[in-house]
Design an enzyme around this catalytic site. Sequence first.
Site, PDB file in Angstrom:
ATOM      1  NE  ARG A  67      40.875  32.484  38.846  1.00 22.09           N
ATOM      2  CZ  ARG A  67      42.052  31.869  38.937  1.00 22.09           C
ATOM      3  NH1 ARG A  67      42.204  30.645  38.450  1.00 22.09           N
ATOM      4  NH2 ARG A  67      43.061  32.473  39.521  1.00 22.09           N
ATOM      5  CG  HIS A  71      42.228  35.199  35.017  1.00 24.16           C
ATOM      6  ND1 HIS A  71      43.135  34.322  35.580  1.00 24.16           N
ATOM      7  CD2 HIS A  71      41.601  35.782  36.071  1.00 24.16           C
ATOM      8  CE1 HIS A  71      43.040  34.377  36.909  1.00 24.16           C
ATOM      9  NE2 HIS A  71      42.110  35.242  37.228  1.00 24.16           N
ATOM     10  CG  ASN A  99      46.075  32.751  33.735  1.00 28.17           C
ATOM     11  OD1 ASN A  99      45.088  32.991  34.443  1.00 28.17           O
ATOM     12  ND2 ASN A  99      46.394  33.479  32.682  1.00 28.17           N
ATOM     13  CG  HIS A 198      35.967  34.596  44.534  1.00 28.02           C
ATOM     14  ND1 HIS A 198      36.963  35.368  45.098  1.00 28.02           N
ATOM     15  CD2 HIS A 198      36.359  34.378  43.254  1.00 28.02           C
ATOM     16  CE1 HIS A 198      37.895  35.610  44.187  1.00 28.02           C
ATOM     17  NE2 HIS A 198      37.551  35.021  43.052  1.00 28.02           N
TER      18      HIS A 198
HETATM   19  C1  HEM Z   1      38.986  40.965  43.065  1.00 28.02           C
HETATM   20  C2  HEM Z   1      40.122  40.368  42.791  1.00 28.02           C
HETATM   21  C3  HEM Z   1      40.223  38.874  42.612  1.00 28.02           C
HETATM   22  C4  HEM Z   1      41.191  38.090  43.138  1.00 28.02           C
HETATM   23  C5  HEM Z   1      42.372  38.547  43.978  1.00 28.02           C
HETATM   24  C6  HEM Z   1      40.904  36.740  42.748  1.00 28.02           C
HETATM   25  C7  HEM Z   1      41.674  35.648  43.081  1.00 28.02           C
HETATM   26  C8  HEM Z   1      41.321  34.342  42.884  1.00 28.02           C
HETATM   27  C9  HEM Z   1      42.079  33.208  43.326  1.00 28.02           C
HETATM   28  C10 HEM Z   1      43.404  33.279  44.051  1.00 28.02           C
HETATM   29  C11 HEM Z   1      41.392  32.100  42.988  1.00 28.02           C
HETATM   30  C12 HEM Z   1      41.818  30.657  43.263  1.00 28.02           C
HETATM   31  C13 HEM Z   1      42.822  30.260  42.218  1.00 28.02           C
HETATM   32  C14 HEM Z   1      43.550  28.983  42.566  1.00 28.02           C
HETATM   33  O1  HEM Z   1      44.059  28.858  43.678  1.00 28.02           O
HETATM   34  O2  HEM Z   1      43.666  28.098  41.687  1.00 28.02           O
HETATM   35  C15 HEM Z   1      40.199  32.519  42.312  1.00 28.02           C
HETATM   36  C16 HEM Z   1      39.238  31.677  41.810  1.00 28.02           C
HETATM   37  C17 HEM Z   1      38.141  32.102  41.115  1.00 28.02           C
HETATM   38  N1  HEM Z   1      37.869  33.396  40.712  1.00 28.02           N
HETATM   39 FE1  HEM Z   1      38.772  35.056  41.394  1.00 28.02          FE
HETATM   40  N2  HEM Z   1      39.756  36.722  42.015  1.00 28.02           N
HETATM   41  C18 HEM Z   1      39.315  38.009  41.890  1.00 28.02           C
HETATM   42  C19 HEM Z   1      38.209  38.419  41.158  1.00 28.02           C
HETATM   43  C20 HEM Z   1      37.443  37.587  40.387  1.00 28.02           C
HETATM   44  C21 HEM Z   1      36.498  38.026  39.390  1.00 28.02           C
HETATM   45  C22 HEM Z   1      36.251  39.478  39.007  1.00 28.02           C
HETATM   46  C23 HEM Z   1      35.923  36.912  38.871  1.00 28.02           C
HETATM   47  C24 HEM Z   1      34.893  36.784  37.787  1.00 28.02           C
HETATM   48  C25 HEM Z   1      34.200  37.762  37.284  1.00 28.02           C
HETATM   49  C26 HEM Z   1      36.502  35.774  39.554  1.00 28.02           C
HETATM   50  C27 HEM Z   1      36.135  34.467  39.374  1.00 28.02           C
HETATM   51  C28 HEM Z   1      36.717  33.392  40.014  1.00 28.02           C
HETATM   52  C29 HEM Z   1      36.179  32.049  39.975  1.00 28.02           C
HETATM   53  C30 HEM Z   1      34.852  31.642  39.368  1.00 28.02           C
HETATM   54  C31 HEM Z   1      37.080  31.223  40.649  1.00 28.02           C
HETATM   55  C32 HEM Z   1      37.030  29.706  40.816  1.00 28.02           C
HETATM   56  C33 HEM Z   1      37.678  29.059  39.598  1.00 28.02           C
HETATM   57  C34 HEM Z   1      37.672  27.546  39.573  1.00 28.02           C
HETATM   58  O3  HEM Z   1      37.145  26.894  40.458  1.00 28.02           O
HETATM   59  O4  HEM Z   1      38.238  26.995  38.601  1.00 28.02           O
HETATM   60  N3  HEM Z   1      37.436  36.223  40.441  1.00 28.02           N
HETATM   61  N4  HEM Z   1      40.188  33.892  42.247  1.00 28.02           N
END
Ligand code: HEM
Length: 332
Positions: A67, A71, A99, A198
């Site tokens: 992630r 970002h 973040n 995800h």
């Molecule tokens: C399409 C739009 C996207 C939205 C709206 C989004 C939103 C989010 C949100 C809200 C979370 C949880 C954050 C939290 O509550 O702490 C999350 C986690 C995550 N996102 Fe996305 N995301 C998007 C696209 C992506 C992309 C493009 C990637 C990587 C290429 C990605 C990788 C991840 C990963 C791996 C997690 C888990 C992180 C962890 O467990 O520390 N996301 N995302």
Amino acid sequence: MAHFMSFLIAFSILTFAPVCFCGNKARNCYLYPQFYDHSCPKAQKIVMSIVAKAVAKETRMAASLLRLHFHDCFVKGCDASILLDSSGSIISEKRSNPNRNSARGFEVLDEIKSALEKECPQTVSCADILALAARDSTVLTGGPSWEVPLGRRDSRGASLSGSNNNIPAPNNTFQTILTKFKLQGLDVVDLVALSGSHTIGNSRCTSFRQRLYNQSGNGQPDYTLDQSYAAQLRRRCPRSGGDQNLFFLDFVSPTKFDNIYYKNILASKGLLSSDQVLLTKNEASMELVKKYAKNNKLFFEQFAKSMIKMGNISPLTGSKGEIRKHCRKINK
Ligand code: HEM
Ligand SMILES: *[C@@H]1O[C@H](CO)[C@@H](O)[C@H](O)[C@H]1NC(C)=O
Ligand SMILES: *[C@@H]1O[C@H](CO)[C@@H](O)[C@H](O)[C@H]1NC(C)=O
């Protein structure tokens, strides 16, 4: 005449050379996987070994590192701007809405950077470390591998507003999310494939609570969310309180990089609204969700392609930016 001919040849080589491997430091250069082959041949091995150690200690770290690259790239390009702490005129992106209380893994980047500084001082950029760590995290959790184009340099600034504005929010509409991807040169295929990230990692209650309590604006339950799954989520994500409680983004196989994320969406069990709208709000993205749910191989192939495309967002090359000594601060 001979002089003129050699002038012509030299001129055409300079002008039409398809790829610049940074012979001229001021030029824009392409990224390429062999960038450190001579200057730091062990770079990729060192990154992998430290990522592997961190992921063995805590599986979620793979998700967190993946992630961070996303970002980073969506704010001023893939330039490690996300890693800078606040200092002087720099306001850290770590404080932004996407973040704050959420982005993590910075200590792992520090450890990699310090190992690389010992091996080959001021050679490997923090931006490239992020790109490599994202690939390694994917591989270590069972996902596809790809050769990472390298040669990014590090920014000398950060953008808090860029971080707040460019990174999609989980309650953005499909159109807003797609627009934010298009602003980065990414399309609907990239959006659906990269959202497959995800398949690993966690979300806090606060990122999806809105879906659980009739807050969609019409007082109606969110019918795109399976109602028994919703009831289960409400137990640890109450109307108020518990903001930081963690939930798996893919409750079926939360630590395995696979296509079950898409199968969950087909079953109305995508955790975030931004996951579920890929199925419900757009024909093209719906077809892609179905395709990747059916065919893991196609998902893996497209994911690798889209990661390379995302990793190519506005890199600093040539003599732009710098190679930071510490990922958290710019050089003096
Ligand atoms: C399409 C739009 C996207 C939205 C709206 C989004 C939103 C989010 C949100 C809200 C979370 C949880 C954050 C939290 O509550 O702490 C999350 C986690 C995550 N996102 Fe996305 N995301 C998007 C696209 C992506 C992309 C493009 C990637 C990587 C290429 C990605 C990788 C991840 C990963 C791996 C997690 C888990 C992180 C962890 O467990 O520390 N996301 N995302
Ligand atoms: C999206 O979530 C943010 C943060 O929780 C909230 O301030 C905003 O009102 C929400 N937007 C919509 C359209 O629901
Ligand atoms: C949401 O609203 C519906 C009626 O519109 C109601 O039946 C249901 O209990 C509400 N659910 C929650 C969790 O508030």
